[in-house]
Write a protein that holds these residues in place. Structure first.
Motif, PDB file in Angstrom:
ATOM      1  N   ILE A   7      29.172  53.909   2.723  1.00 50.64           N
ATOM      2  CA  ILE A   7      30.521  54.755   2.382  1.00 50.64           C
ATOM      3  C   ILE A   7      30.577  55.958   3.535  1.00 50.64           C
ATOM      4  O   ILE A   7      29.476  56.484   3.793  1.00 50.64           O
ATOM      5  CB  ILE A   7      30.363  55.590   0.920  1.00 50.64           C
ATOM      6  N   ALA A   8      31.556  55.698   3.991  1.00 51.73           N
ATOM      7  CA  ALA A   8      32.004  56.816   5.321  1.00 51.73           C
ATOM      8  C   ALA A   8      33.117  57.709   4.954  1.00 51.73           C
ATOM      9  O   ALA A   8      34.183  57.252   4.811  1.00 51.73           O
ATOM     10  CB  ALA A   8      32.068  56.022   6.607  1.00 51.73           C
ATOM     11  N   ASP A   9      32.983  58.999   4.962  1.00 51.85           N
ATOM     12  CA  ASP A   9      33.998  59.808   4.565  1.00 51.85           C
ATOM     13  C   ASP A   9      33.274  61.459   5.299  1.00 51.85           C
ATOM     14  O   ASP A   9      32.065  61.635   4.971  1.00 51.85           O
ATOM     15  CB  ASP A   9      34.317  59.907   3.409  1.00 51.85           C
ATOM     16  N   SER A  10      34.283  62.387   5.280  1.00 50.75           N
ATOM     17  CA  SER A  10      33.713  63.532   5.923  1.00 50.75           C
ATOM     18  C   SER A  10      33.712  64.350   4.633  1.00 50.75           C
ATOM     19  O   SER A  10      33.041  65.465   4.791  1.00 50.75           O
ATOM     20  CB  SER A  10      34.676  64.457   6.887  1.00 50.75           C
ATOM     21  N   SER A  11      34.039  64.104   3.623  1.00 50.91           N
ATOM     22  CA  SER A  11      34.148  65.004   2.229  1.00 50.91           C
ATOM     23  C   SER A  11      32.708  64.533   1.490  1.00 50.91           C
ATOM     24  O   SER A  11      32.729  63.258   1.201  1.00 50.91           O
ATOM     25  CB  SER A  11      35.312  64.651   1.507  1.00 50.91           C
ATOM     26  N   GLU A  12      31.990  65.533   1.017  1.00 54.07           N
ATOM     27  CA  GLU A  12      30.927  65.182   0.346  1.00 54.07           C
ATOM     28  C   GLU A  12      31.327  64.833  -1.069  1.00 54.07           C
ATOM     29  O   GLU A  12      30.685  63.979  -1.920  1.00 54.07           O
ATOM     30  CB  GLU A  12      29.786  66.593   0.121  1.00 54.07           C
ATOM     31  N   LEU A  13      32.268  65.438  -1.547  1.00 52.73           N
ATOM     32  CA  LEU A  13      33.082  65.023  -2.876  1.00 52.73           C
ATOM     33  C   LEU A  13      33.271  63.556  -2.894  1.00 52.73           C
ATOM     34  O   LEU A  13      33.060  62.799  -3.913  1.00 52.73           O
ATOM     35  CB  LEU A  13      34.342  66.064  -3.118  1.00 52.73           C
ATOM     36  N   ILE A  14      34.009  63.242  -1.894  1.00 54.53           N
ATOM     37  CA  ILE A  14      34.426  61.667  -1.779  1.00 54.53           C
ATOM     38  C   ILE A  14      33.217  60.831  -1.936  1.00 54.53           C
ATOM     39  O   ILE A  14      33.149  59.956  -2.689  1.00 54.53           O
ATOM     40  CB  ILE A  14      35.297  61.314  -0.661  1.00 54.53           C
ATOM     41  N   LEU A  15      32.228  61.149  -1.078  1.00 57.38           N
ATOM     42  CA  LEU A  15      31.055  60.370  -0.993  1.00 57.38           C
ATOM     43  C   LEU A  15      30.178  60.377  -2.071  1.00 57.38           C
ATOM     44  O   LEU A  15      29.772  59.272  -2.590  1.00 57.38           O
ATOM     45  CB  LEU A  15      29.895  60.989   0.094  1.00 57.38           C
ATOM     46  N   LYS A  16      30.154  61.225  -2.858  1.00 63.36           N
ATOM     47  CA  LYS A  16      29.360  61.218  -4.201  1.00 63.36           C
ATOM     48  C   LYS A  16      30.209  60.650  -5.066  1.00 63.36           C
ATOM     49  O   LYS A  16      29.593  60.251  -6.042  1.00 63.36           O
ATOM     50  CB  LYS A  16      29.049  62.972  -4.415  1.00 63.36           C
ATOM     51  N   GLY A  17      31.480  60.901  -5.301  1.00 67.80           N
ATOM     52  CA  GLY A  17      32.349  60.206  -6.224  1.00 67.80           C
ATOM     53  C   GLY A  17      32.327  58.879  -5.975  1.00 67.80           C
ATOM     54  O   GLY A  17      32.151  58.000  -7.072  1.00 67.80           O
ATOM     55  N   LEU A  18      32.314  58.162  -4.920  1.00 64.72           N
ATOM     56  CA  LEU A  18      32.377  56.793  -4.852  1.00 64.72           C
ATOM     57  C   LEU A  18      30.824  56.252  -5.000  1.00 64.72           C
ATOM     58  O   LEU A  18      30.767  54.977  -5.577  1.00 64.72           O
ATOM     59  CB  LEU A  18      32.748  56.335  -2.978  1.00 64.72           C
ATOM     60  N   GLN A  19      30.023  57.009  -4.566  1.00 63.51           N
ATOM     61  CA  GLN A  19      28.589  56.560  -4.905  1.00 63.51           C
ATOM     62  C   GLN A  19      28.340  56.576  -6.339  1.00 63.51           C
ATOM     63  O   GLN A  19      27.605  55.663  -6.936  1.00 63.51           O
ATOM     64  CB  GLN A  19      27.649  57.711  -4.384  1.00 63.51           C
ATOM     65  N   ASN A  20      28.986  57.548  -7.146  1.00 61.97           N
ATOM     66  CA  ASN A  20      28.791  57.358  -8.783  1.00 61.97           C
ATOM     67  C   ASN A  20      29.549  56.031  -9.066  1.00 61.97           C
ATOM     68  O   ASN A  20      28.856  55.821 -10.237  1.00 61.97           O
ATOM     69  CB  ASN A  20      29.464  58.652  -9.204  1.00 61.97           C
ATOM     70  N   ILE A  21      30.671  55.743  -8.300  1.00 57.84           N
ATOM     71  CA  ILE A  21      31.348  54.472  -9.112  1.00 57.84           C
ATOM     72  C   ILE A  21      30.326  53.249  -8.938  1.00 57.84           C
ATOM     73  O   ILE A  21      30.357  52.436  -9.726  1.00 57.84           O
ATOM     74  CB  ILE A  21      32.682  54.346  -8.334  1.00 57.84           C
ATOM     75  N   PHE A  22      29.663  53.115  -7.757  1.00 54.61           N
ATOM     76  CA  PHE A  22      28.997  51.949  -7.522  1.00 54.61           C
ATOM     77  C   PHE A  22      27.286  52.253  -7.821  1.00 54.61           C
ATOM     78  O   PHE A  22      26.632  51.332  -7.709  1.00 54.61           O
ATOM     79  CB  PHE A  22      29.107  51.609  -6.020  1.00 54.61           C
ATOM     80  N   GLN A  23      26.962  53.047  -8.229  1.00 58.90           N
ATOM     81  CA  GLN A  23      25.301  53.289  -8.378  1.00 58.90           C
ATOM     82  C   GLN A  23      24.785  52.578  -9.709  1.00 58.90           C
ATOM     83  O   GLN A  23      23.607  52.233  -9.790  1.00 58.90           O
ATOM     84  CB  GLN A  23      24.918  54.756  -8.605  1.00 58.90           C
ATOM     85  N   ASP A  24      25.680  51.885 -10.640  1.00 59.41           N
ATOM     86  CA  ASP A  24      25.000  51.285 -11.572  1.00 59.41           C
ATOM     87  C   ASP A  24      24.981  49.608 -11.223  1.00 59.41           C
ATOM     88  O   ASP A  24      24.432  48.942 -11.880  1.00 59.41           O
ATOM     89  CB  ASP A  24      26.458  51.333 -13.034  1.00 59.41           C
ATOM     90  N   ASN A  25      25.498  49.643  -9.852  1.00 60.56           N
ATOM     91  CA  ASN A  25      25.375  48.110  -9.350  1.00 60.56           C
ATOM     92  C   ASN A  25      23.904  47.879  -8.917  1.00 60.56           C
ATOM     93  O   ASN A  25      23.446  48.405  -8.215  1.00 60.56           O
ATOM     94  CB  ASN A  25      26.323  47.617  -8.323  1.00 60.56           C
ATOM     95  N   SER A  26      23.234  47.241  -9.918  1.00 62.93           N
ATOM     96  CA  SER A  26      21.705  46.981  -9.633  1.00 62.93           C
ATOM     97  C   SER A  26      21.171  46.058  -8.478  1.00 62.93           C
ATOM     98  O   SER A  26      20.132  46.182  -7.819  1.00 62.93           O
ATOM     99  CB  SER A  26      20.894  46.572 -10.951  1.00 62.93           C
TER     100      SER A  26
END
Length: 229
Positions: A7-26
């Protein structure tokens, strides 16, 4: 199907938000890149990856996409950006973006786009599809161009004509200034658009502004002055 998500973005908020969306993918491992250097490091060291990127974010650009895709043709790219005009979306797909969303899209659409992109399919959110239809652009007919990341090679005459075009001069006005025929100027214009990978005057103006040949407001100011005169 296991994969790496970058995930590439200069915004930490966006990075963490997208990470949260996909973190349940085992079956996925997530890597966050807040600048181009880190992004390139991940891309060069990982295989079976999908890149989720806002190419409009600070430190990133469509030119980056061209170079990355040129060096890594198997990399799948999903762009998630703020509002973007139709022509920019076309250029993004031509540069190597498989799927494109707006940041206003729902989590459901983001996950659907990810799944489709992972399978090698294209996915555009509803807003973008409607926007493209309004612009009379068929998203299914936009193709990746395998663009060369090397700088565009323009002649001195072409650069001169680009500046005149960006300043609002017509073909006949340019022809009179540089002592060439309208036909010759029109040929130069066509060659310029081909080299820049654009299909209208707006694309030429965007290039001139981006390369600082003219100021962002110079084109509109001149046009307004001519119309008022």
């Amino acid at each position: 199907m296991s994969s790496n998500i970058i995930i590439a973005d200069s915004s930490e908020l966006i990075l963490k938000g997208l990470q949260n969306i996909f973190q349940d993918n085992s079956d996925t491992t997530i890597y966050l890149a807040n600048d181009l250097l880190i992004l390139r490091k991940y891309i060069s060291s990982l295989t079976d990856s999908i890149l989720i990127i806002d190419y409009t974010a600070e430190g990133f650009s469509l030119e980056n996409i061209v170079g990355i895709k040129y060096d890594n043709p198997k990399l799948k790219i999903l762009a998630i950006t703020p509002y973007t005009n139709a022509q920019t979306i076309v250029q993004a797909v031509q540069a190597g973006v498989e799927s494109h969303l707006k940041k206003e899209c729902s989590v459901k659409e983001i996950k659907e786009a990810y799944d489709a992109t992972l399978k090698g399919e294209k996915f555009f959110c509803c807003d973008i599809v409607n926007q493209m239809r309004h612009e009379q652009i068929d998203v299914n007919k936009i193709a990746f161009k395998s663009l060369d990341p090397n700088p565009v090679k323009l002649s001195e005459r072409e650069l001169q004509i680009i500046q005149f075009i960006a300043e609002g001069y017509t073909n006949s006005q340019i022809a009179a200034i540089v002592y060439l025929s309208n036909h010759t100027i029109n040929t130069h214009r066509k060659n310029i658009m081909k080299k820049l990978g654009v299909n209208n005057t707006a694309g030429i103006v965007m290039y001139a502004v981006k390369t600082e040949m003219v100021r962002p407001n110079q084109f509109s100011f001149k046009q307004s002055s001519e119309n008022n005169g």
